[in-house]
Design a protein around this motif. Structure first.
Motif, PDB file in Angstrom:
ATOM      1  N   TYR A  40      15.149 -31.392  23.177  1.00  0.00           N
ATOM      2  CA  TYR A  40      15.404 -31.259  24.609  1.00  0.00           C
ATOM      3  C   TYR A  40      16.688 -30.498  24.916  1.00  0.00           C
ATOM      4  N   ASP A  42      17.355 -27.426  25.530  1.00  0.00           N
ATOM      5  CA  ASP A  42      17.330 -26.415  26.584  1.00  0.00           C
ATOM      6  C   ASP A  42      16.304 -26.760  27.660  1.00  0.00           C
ATOM      7  N   ARG A  43      15.985 -28.088  27.767  1.00  0.00           N
ATOM      8  CA  ARG A  43      14.934 -28.498  28.690  1.00  0.00           C
ATOM      9  C   ARG A  43      15.495 -29.224  29.920  1.00  0.00           C
ATOM     10  N   VAL A  46      13.727 -28.313  33.173  1.00  0.00           N
ATOM     11  CA  VAL A  46      12.335 -28.737  33.100  1.00  0.00           C
ATOM     12  C   VAL A  46      12.238 -30.258  33.280  1.00  0.00           C
ATOM     13  N   GLU A  47      13.138 -30.993  32.616  1.00  0.00           N
ATOM     14  CA  GLU A  47      13.061 -32.454  32.694  1.00  0.00           C
ATOM     15  C   GLU A  47      13.442 -32.962  34.078  1.00  0.00           C
ATOM     16  N   GLY A 112      12.815 -37.641  28.047  1.00  0.00           N
ATOM     17  CA  GLY A 112      13.201 -36.390  28.685  1.00  0.00           C
ATOM     18  C   GLY A 112      14.591 -36.410  29.266  1.00  0.00           C
ATOM     19  N   ALA A 115      17.944 -34.968  27.840  1.00  0.00           N
ATOM     20  CA  ALA A 115      18.422 -33.594  27.947  1.00  0.00           C
ATOM     21  C   ALA A 115      19.775 -33.521  28.612  1.00  0.00           C
ATOM     22  N   HIS A 286       2.251 -24.326  27.549  1.00  0.00           N
ATOM     23  CA  HIS A 286       2.917 -25.406  28.263  1.00  0.00           C
ATOM     24  C   HIS A 286       2.092 -26.669  28.091  1.00  0.00           C
ATOM     25  N   THR A 289       4.940 -29.075  29.842  1.00  0.00           N
ATOM     26  CA  THR A 289       6.189 -28.324  29.907  1.00  0.00           C
ATOM     27  C   THR A 289       6.231 -27.361  28.725  1.00  0.00           C
ATOM     28  N   SER A 291       6.464 -25.326  25.407  1.00  0.00           N
ATOM     29  CA  SER A 291       6.569 -25.640  23.983  1.00  0.00           C
ATOM     30  C   SER A 291       7.101 -24.407  23.260  1.00  0.00           C
ATOM     31  N   ARG A 312       8.234 -29.918  20.425  1.00  0.00           N
ATOM     32  CA  ARG A 312       8.294 -28.456  20.473  1.00  0.00           C
ATOM     33  C   ARG A 312       6.978 -27.805  20.080  1.00  0.00           C
TER      34      ARG A 312
END
Length: 1013
Positions: A40, A42-43, A46-47, A112, A115, A286, A289, A291, A312
């Motif tokens: 996580y 660089d997520r 997204v999270e 999530g 992150a 995705h 989210t 991958s 991932r």
């Protein structure tokens, strides 16, 4: 500060667990670190979006998220269900999600929120309705430090603690108006802030597409705002719920809590403009989210693929296989919704993928693609076993790739051929795009299109339809269009314009008139200039006459059941074309009526009262043209068609002088051709006569004086001119057919022209040739073979042999000066041009005789007796030196200037005298001084000579002999001749003899010599 969410109880419970089991502390710290720094890392955005979408979905309200970065703090405000105690517990645990029963929720793993650890040490979340919770790395470390059992672990970890495991109560936060919850993240440092800025910049429509509950994401960075939406995208999705049996099969080997979410989703999205994905949409799968699975298609795939523990990558297994198949099906549904333009081809996958999952998705799509109706067509797909179905006006067709056909060409052309080509794609689809092959589209080349335009496909089209096709068909591939169907005026449909005739606007020809000729005349309503470019000929009177079908019809007309229509058509064409007699010699085979009602070839009909009628033998098979034909068409047209008024003339051009090619139906034409090829130089390829002119029917002439008068005057005189032929790039001349034929027939008072000479011709030919009769000019006589001069005779092919044959004829008289002059002329002839004669004209004992070339025996002529005692002692010789004359006196002698002896010897294949006899001096004498006064006439005379009382050579008495460089003499006259011959001044021999008799006469002799010319 109220502990709304029971944070103190959570902290107490976790700290107790850590104290009871420091390994648990270590496990929590490692897990949080793994998620924050691994799966996580660089997520963050997204999270945050995922939590906002799930909150909106849970509350059943329109989702909205605002991400703001200012002053080193990132806030995320969202609408939806507020934070509650269960949510706080989920955020403060690892791998425990409170959303496991929520169908449609994006979050499903419970990790999530980890992150935020990668960017922040003091995160907080507050909801307007429920309160605020916070986490603190420093405070967590402080509390952990008070637990003695953890001191060792803390030391080992350098003070690093699992920050999110211990929530803290917090003061209420200000939630922006219009939002329900806000996440506040003070960023750790400048590097983290830059990373967050990049994440915000990279945020694109993939988020709202993956999270439909969140249609708009607002992003504000340092006061600058933008909105991220899914506008301008076309989306197709499919979802479902698994049965218990399917769960047991598809979730084999998957974690237990995944089985609690037995529903699936596949969603595809493409930009409305088609083409490549925008740069802010990563080309990855995705799930839902992003991958790390690459997907090299210009489309976005969002699906509930099972992921590996690093979140991932997609995990392999039956569930993934199931979703890959569903993804392929939904992708084809998506393609079916897109505009039917060639841009659709860019969405057809190639064979090679960028990863295992990408390749599997491609393979699944490609299995279904060729059989799925996706492509627009101008005509319906083919029905096996049936002819192509005609398109309905205004109908639109969609066909599968394997049912489609692509043809290059403009739209107008494709519209014309749509009824003949099943599943024909519109204009613009016949590119070299590799997707066409992938789809199974049949590419039809122009030549194959031409093949389709036949049979039932064009049974009911009109000639005008064909003309419209010619107007729009691409005409740049002449080879492919070589078999283009062409409708004819007689109702036939033929393959290929070549060999057809086109009636152009303003043509004077009538298709009905041309019907009997069997010509391939293009229907007037189908006429188009394209046909001319592809090999059709413009139907002029001349081109119609030159058509091979016309020639074939003419050649067979005599055997036709009704030749009259053919004759009428051909004579009308001859009239319109303005043909001249002899211009089309093959017309002489045209069947025409004679005055007796019988049919004749035109070349065997005479015009009544014509000039030829009075010249020919009355027994030859000629008829007379019917008077009504003469009245209707006139003598000019009939003559051009081959009917004879005067002599018929054959005119041709570029004639290959080869026995297989040169055939003009002339008498003895093969013999003439042999003679021509014998005259012309040898060549690597057959010679070509640029122009060929010949007079025919000479073999039927009875009145030659009258006939020659016609033949030697214009225009027939041109047929006597030499034939000019191209031989290996050079021009050479040979006898024309007419001149050759006349030269070999007794046309001059019953004699061969080659046996005569022109009147008052070269005197050297007198006695060898008779005189030609008067009445014809010398040039005309020479054209037909009458001899003119000795030089012309010897220069001509076979002339030297002819002269030698005449000299060998004892019935012909030749005097001695004439014979000497003939030998002088013959000596200049190249020996390779001559066949050695079997008999020669020579001098024997002072008489001119014809002697056998072998034994020298004299030959009589015309029964005349030989002179008494005239016998030969050996074969003929060519005399090269005067001192041998007494030695060979019994042989026939060929006498000419001595310097020509060697040339004549080689020409006649006869020995010279010095080769025929030894010539040795057989007597003895005394060496004497040459009188000095001789040098006044012979400056180079030798100093001495040998004097003989009786000089013999080979036993024969002779007056002198110049032998081996020495002069031998028995008399004064002999000495004079020997000295003159030895010094090369043979002409001074008589003067030298006079000097030897009277030396005092030298002054007078010198004075006389000075007076010589």
């Amino acid at each position: 500060m109220t502990d709304t969410f029971g944070t103190e109880h959570l902290r107490t419970t976790v700290l107790a667990a850590w104290a009871a089991s420091p390994a648990r502390f270590r496990e929590d710290a490692n897990a949080e670190e793994d998620f924050a720094l691994g799966g996580y890392r660089d997520r963050l955005i997204v999270e945050l979006a995922q939590n906002a979408a799930d909150a909106a979905l849970r509350a059943g309200v329109p989702g909205r998220l605002r991400l703001s970065l200012s002053g080193g703090v990132l806030t995320a405000a969202n609408t939806g269900a507020p934070l509650d105690a269960e949510g706080v517990e989920g955020l403060s645990t690892l791998r425990v999600s409170g959303k496991r029963d929520e169908e449609g929720a994006t979050g499903r793993f419970g990790v999530g929120f980890a992150a935020v650890v990668s960017v922040c040490d003091e995160p907080s979340i507050g909801s307007r309705a429920t309160g605020t919770v916070r986490w603190s790395r420093a405070e967590t470390a402080a509390l952990a430090g008070k637990v003695p059992e953890l001191s060792g672990e803390l030391a080992e970890r350098g003070g690093h603690v699992p920050m999110l495991r211990l929530p803290f109560e917090a003061d209420p936060v200000d939630v922006p108006e219009g939002f329900d919850t806000v996440v506040r993240l003070p960023l750790r440092d400048e590097a983290v802030e830059q990373a967050v800025r990049r994440m915000l910049d990279d945020t694109g429509p993939a988020l709202p597409l993956a999270m439909p509950a969140l249609p708009v994401i607002e992003i504000e960075v340092d006061g600058v705002s933008r909105a991220v939406t899914a506008d301008g995208w076309r989306v197709v999705e499919e979802s479902g719920r698994f049965t218990a049996e399917q769960v047991a099969e598809l979730y084999a080997g998957r974690p237990t809590e995944e089985r609690a979410r037995p529903f699936w989703l596949v969603r595809w999205a493409v930009p409305e403009t088609l083409g490549r994905l925008p740069k802010d949409v990563a080309p990855v799968v995705h799930a839902p989210t992003p991958s790390d699975e690459p997907l090299d298609l210009p489309a976005l795939l969002i699906a509930t693929f099972p992921l590996t523990t690093d979140r991932r990558h997609v995990a392999s297994g039956p569930l993934t296989t199931f979703l890959v198949d569903r993804a392929a099906e939904v992708y084809l549904r998506l393609l079916g919704t897109l505009p039917k333009t060639p841009a659709l081809l860019d969405l057809v996958p190639g064979l090679m993928g960028k990863g295992e999952l990408d390749a599997a998705i491609r393979r699944a799509i490609l299995r279904l693609l060729p059989g799925t109706p996706l492509l627009p067509a101008l005509s319906p797909a083919a029905d096996p076993g049936s002819p192509p179905a005609r398109p309905e006006p205004g109908a639109e067709y969609v066909v599968a790739g394997r049912e489609a056909s692509a043809v290059a060409g403009p739209a107008e052309f494709l519209d014309k051929i749509a009824h003949a080509v099943p599943g024909l794609l519109p204009a613009g689809w016949a590119s070299r795009h590799p997707a066409l092959a992938t789809l199974g589209v049949t590419r039809i080349e122009p030549a194959d299109v031409i093949d389709l335009l036949s049979g039932e496909a064009v049974d009911d089209v009109t000639p005008a339809w064909w003309r419209d096709l010619y107007e729009v068909i691409p005409g740049d591939d002449r080879e492919a269009l070589g078999a283009l169907p062409v409708p004819l005026a007689d109702g036939r449909l033929v393959r290929g314009p070549r060999g057809t005739l086109l009636l152009t606007d303003g043509s004077s020809l009538d298709a009905g008139l041309l019907g009997p000729l069997g010509l391939r005349v293009v229907h007037p309503e189908a006429a188009h200039p394209l046909l001319l470019r592809l090999g059709a000929a413009e139907a002029t009177p001349r081109s119609v006459l030159e058509d091979p079908l016309t020639r074939a019809t003419v050649s067979e007309s005599l055997d036709s059941a009704d030749p009259e229509p053919v004759a009428q058509a051909v004579l009308a064409l001859v009239d319109a074309a303005g043909l001249t007699p002899g211009e089309a010699p093959w017309l002489s085979a045209l069947a025409l009526r004679g005055a007796d009602g019988e049919l004749y070839p035109a070349g065997e009909l005479l015009l009544g009262g014509g000039s030829l009628a009075g010249l020919i033998d009355q027994d030859v098979p000629f008829g007379v043209a019917a008077p009504d034909l003469v009245e209707r068409y006139g003598s000019r047209v009939l003559e051009a068609a081959g009917v004879l008024d005067g002599f018929a003339v054959v005119n041709d051009a570029d004639v290959l002088l080869d026995p297989e090619e040169c055939d003009h139906d002339l008498d003895a034409e093969d013999d003439w051709l042999d003679a021509v090829l014998d005259v012309l130089p040898e060549a690597s390829v057959p010679p070509v006569a640029r122009e060929f002119t010949a007079v025919r029917d000479l073999e039927y002439v009875a009145d030659w004086p009258s006939a020659l008068t016609l033949l030697t005057r214009p225009p027939l005189r041109a047929a006597l001119q030499p034939l000019r032929a191209l031989v290996d790039g050079e021009i050479a001349e040979a006898p024309s057919y007419t001149a050759w034929w006349l030269s070999r027939h007794p046309v001059l008072d019953g004699r061969l022209p080659t046996s005569l000479r022109v009147p008052d011709g070269d005197p050297l030919l007198y006695g060898l040739y008779g005189d030609a009769p008067a009445g014809l000019d010398a040039t005309a006589l020479s054209m037909i073979g009458v001899r003119t001069t000795l030089a012309d005779l010897l220069a001509g092919h076979g002339g030297p042999d002819e002269l030698l044959d005449l000299l060998a004829d004892p019935s012909l008289e030749v005097d001695r000066p004439q014979l000497r002059a003939l030998w002088v002329a013959l000596a200049a002839v190249e020996p390779s041009r001559v066949a050695p004669p079997t008999a020669v004209r020579a001098v024997l004992h002072g008489e001119i005789v014809v002697a056998d070339a072998e034994d020298g025996h004299p030959i009589g002529g015309n029964g005349a007796p030989l002179p008494d005692g005239l016998t030969a002692t050996g074969g003929p010789v060519v005399v090269e030196a005067p001192d041998l004359l007494p030695v060979v006196a019994g042989r026939p002698l060929v006498l000419a200037p001595s310097e020509l002896a060697e040339a004549l010897s080689e020409l006649l294949d006869l020995p010279v005298a010095g080769e025929a006899v030894p010539g040795e001096v057989t007597s003895s004498g005394q060496e004497r001084a040459v009188p000095p006064q001789v040098r006044s006439l012979l400056p180079t005379a030798p100093a001495t000579y040998v004097e003989h009382t009786e000089l013999t050579v080979d036993g024969v008495r002779v007056p002198w002999r110049f032998y081996e460089g020495t002069v031998h003499a028995a008399t004064v006259e002999g000495l004079a001749r020997g000295l003159a011959w030895a010094t090369g001044q043979w002409g001074d021999r008589l003067a030298v003899a006079a000097l030897l008799r009277d030396p005092d006469a030298v002054p007078v002799l010198l004075a006389e010599s000075d007076l010589d010319s």
